[in-house]
Design a protein around this motif. Sequence first.
Motif, PDB file in Angstrom:
ATOM      1  N   PHE A   1       0.761  -0.980  -0.074  1.00  0.00           N
ATOM      2  CA  PHE A   1       0.327  -0.042  -0.151  1.00  0.00           C
ATOM      3  C   PHE A   1       0.549   1.747  -0.142  1.00  0.00           C
ATOM      4  O   PHE A   1       1.895   1.188   0.660  1.00  0.00           O
ATOM      5  N   VAL A   2       0.542   2.093  -0.593  1.00  0.00           N
ATOM      6  CA  VAL A   2       0.790   3.544  -0.209  1.00  0.00           C
ATOM      7  C   VAL A   2       0.367   3.955   1.060  1.00  0.00           C
ATOM      8  O   VAL A   2      -1.554   4.999   0.616  1.00  0.00           O
ATOM      9  N   VAL A   3       0.566   4.703   1.810  1.00  0.00           N
ATOM     10  CA  VAL A   3       0.159   5.555   2.748  1.00  0.00           C
ATOM     11  C   VAL A   3       0.280   6.929   2.978  1.00  0.00           C
ATOM     12  O   VAL A   3       1.192   6.732   2.705  1.00  0.00           O
ATOM     13  N   THR A   4      -1.225   7.947   2.702  1.00  0.00           N
ATOM     14  CA  THR A   4      -0.624   9.161   2.320  1.00  0.00           C
ATOM     15  C   THR A   4      -1.495  10.252   3.200  1.00  0.00           C
ATOM     16  O   THR A   4      -2.391   9.652   3.862  1.00  0.00           O
ATOM     17  N   ARG A   5      -1.379  11.430   3.493  1.00  0.00           N
ATOM     18  CA  ARG A   5      -2.320  12.277   4.077  1.00  0.00           C
ATOM     19  C   ARG A   5      -3.711  12.415   3.440  1.00  0.00           C
ATOM     20  O   ARG A   5      -3.850  12.522   1.865  1.00  0.00           O
TER      21      ARG A   5
END
Length: 166
Positions: free
Chosen positions: A52-56
């Motif tokens: 996954f790419v976790v971002t704001r």
Amino acid sequence: MGANDDNVWFTAPSQLMSSFKGSDTYIVDAKGRVSIPSKMRRNIEPSANLTFVVTRGLEKCLYAYPLDEWKSFEASIRSLSSSNEKDRFFARTLMQWSEEVTLDSQFRLLVPKPMMEFADIGKEVFFIGVLDHIEMWKPENFKKYIESKKDSYEKVVEHVMGTRKQ
């Protein structure tokens, strides 16, 4: 096809993609790991490679995009104009807050501490499946967000879906 074909408001995707729906609350462990709810992990496409790419996110939450969906989203970011100040700011801020994270053998994400602090997530995390990504909220913050909405769900549906009462 039928007589109402011109009323279709969606099209089927041409290829399989991760897709999420539903919600659940889980505990955050002492190391900052959170388990992806089982009803959501079933919908992770193999092409995401359990990454996954976790971002704001918006409204003080985090977005977790499976890698297959992130690649599609990232392509839209690449199409922004580098000569436009708001486009540059958006791309810089988004990418500054983005971290690639692989699920461990127990389907847990290790969410970076600065992101947990940004979203004010402590001992519990509220997950919401939002089609191409998962949102992670502090449960109380999501409740306040919902309570802050002035329009009813029905009014929003009417506006967004374009339906009108006869």
